[in-house]
Motif scaffolding. Structure first.
Motif, PDB file in Angstrom:
ATOM      1  N   HIS A   1      -1.819   6.309  12.294  1.00 33.36           N
ATOM      2  CA  HIS A   1      -1.614   4.991  12.885  1.00 33.36           C
ATOM      3  C   HIS A   1      -0.725   5.093  14.123  1.00 33.36           C
ATOM      4  CE1 HIS A   1       0.059   0.844  13.167  1.00 33.36           C
ATOM      5  NE2 HIS A   1      -1.144   0.502  12.769  1.00 33.36           N
TER       6      HIS A   1
ATOM      7  N   GLY B   1      -8.642  -0.272  11.797  1.00 36.02           N
ATOM      8  CA  GLY B   1      -8.785  -1.704  11.636  1.00 36.02           C
ATOM      9  C   GLY B   1      -9.182  -2.405  12.930  1.00 36.02           C
TER      10      GLY B   1
ATOM     11  N   GLN C   1       0.892  -2.394  16.576  1.00 35.22           N
ATOM     12  CA  GLN C   1       1.644  -2.801  15.393  1.00 35.22           C
ATOM     13  C   GLN C   1       2.880  -1.914  15.259  1.00 35.22           C
ATOM     14  OE1 GLN C   1      -1.547  -2.211  12.536  1.00 35.22           O
ATOM     15  NE2 GLN C   1      -1.827  -4.424  12.329  1.00 35.22           N
TER      16      GLN C   1
ATOM     17  N   VAL D   1       5.275  -4.608  10.077  1.00 30.49           N
ATOM     18  CA  VAL D   1       3.847  -4.951  10.160  1.00 30.49           C
ATOM     19  C   VAL D   1       3.000  -3.693  10.036  1.00 30.49           C
ATOM     20  CG1 VAL D   1       2.030  -5.893  11.641  1.00 30.49           C
ATOM     21  CG2 VAL D   1       4.270  -7.011  11.543  1.00 30.49           C
TER      22      VAL D   1
ATOM     23  N   GLN E   1       3.220  -2.277   6.427  1.00 34.08           N
ATOM     24  CA  GLN E   1       2.431  -3.048   5.478  1.00 34.08           C
ATOM     25  C   GLN E   1       0.945  -2.748   5.629  1.00 34.08           C
ATOM     26  OE1 GLN E   1       3.726  -5.236   3.003  1.00 34.08           O
ATOM     27  NE2 GLN E   1       1.646  -4.828   2.313  1.00 34.08           N
ATOM     28  N   HIS E   2       0.518  -2.564   6.869  1.00 34.36           N
ATOM     29  CA  HIS E   2      -0.895  -2.257   7.119  1.00 34.36           C
ATOM     30  C   HIS E   2      -1.291  -0.929   6.478  1.00 34.36           C
ATOM     31  CE1 HIS E   2      -4.740  -1.711   9.080  1.00 34.36           C
ATOM     32  NE2 HIS E   2      -4.310  -0.568   9.604  1.00 34.36           N
TER      33      HIS E   2
ATOM     34  N   ASN F   1      -1.358  -1.116   2.694  1.00 29.76           N
ATOM     35  CA  ASN F   1      -2.541  -1.816   2.198  1.00 29.76           C
ATOM     36  C   ASN F   1      -3.778  -0.919   2.256  1.00 29.76           C
ATOM     37  OD1 ASN F   1      -1.102  -4.138   1.677  1.00 29.76           O
ATOM     38  ND2 ASN F   1      -1.653  -5.139   3.612  1.00 29.76           N
TER      39      ASN F   1
END
Length: 212
Positions: A103, A175, A189, A193, A196-197, A200
């Motif tokens: 990410h 995403g 992000q 935030v 959490q992404h 999940n």
């Protein structure tokens, strides 16, 4: 450039790793700033503060240098060590570390700019697109596929197609937010935030592939 002009690189003449890193850093900066065609080996040498011969002694041509620069960027955020699955390591923790690294990589300024360059180059130079894909995305996908095979053999996950599952994992991490970032209508992000992404994503992935 004739290979006869290149300094020998065999035993007794080790490469200068500091100069190699300077060349890679200069190449990454110029490829992002000026694109592939707009970045000459002369300009990269000047940016790195080395001679053109030194650039060629470390990287035989511009295509090789581009490939190594992409690999180096991926390695910064996703070292191979992340893809190791030790016997006592909870698979969720390993997946979370990979998700965080990936990410961070795909949402970095350098990665976004490089992807935009490659989209522009895609129809002009398919060979260069292949070099980029094999040096970056494909290498990461293969490392993840290998890890998921290990997890399946160890009984930590149940995965019939590790290649497909690896692809799904990275698509989930990207995403919609990453696409919006690429086209210039979103922000990366960060902080809670982002955390959490990725949490999940791992939770959803585990729900799909956790052994019964």
């Amino acid at each position: 450039m004739s290979k006869q002009l290149l300094p020998p690189s065999g035993p007794g003449r080790p490469k200068d790793l500091t100069k190699r890193q300077a060349i890679l850093d200069a190449a990454k900066n110029l490829f992002l700033r000026n694109g592939y065609d707009g970045s000459s080996m002369d300009a990269i040498a000047a940016e790195a503060g080395v001679s053109k011969l030194t650039v060629y002694s470390h990287f035989t041509d511009k295509e090789t240098l581009f490939s190594e620069a992409v690999k180096a960027k991926c390695q910064e955020q996703l070292p191979e060590l992340l893809f190791e699955l030790k016997d006592d390591a909870p698979v969720e923790r390993v997946l979370l570390d990979i998700a965080r690294g990936f990410h961070s990589l795909i949402n970095s300024r350098e990665s976004i700019e490089l992807h935009r360059v490659m989209v522009c180059m895609g129809t002009q130079d398919p060979k260069l697109s292949r070099v980029f894909y094999e040096a970056g995305p494909q290498r990461v996908l293969q490392e993840m596929e290998h890890l998921l095979r290990q997890a399946d053999r160890a009984g930590k996950l149940r995965i019939d197609d590790p290649h497909e599952a690896a692809d799904q994992f990275f698509c989930l991490v990207k995403g919609g937010a990453n696409f919006r970032l690429l086209i210039g209508c979103g922000e990366p992000q960060h902080g809670a935030v982002a955390e959490q992404h990725v949490a999940n994503v791992v939770k959803l992935f585990m729900r799909a592939y956790r052994p019964d």
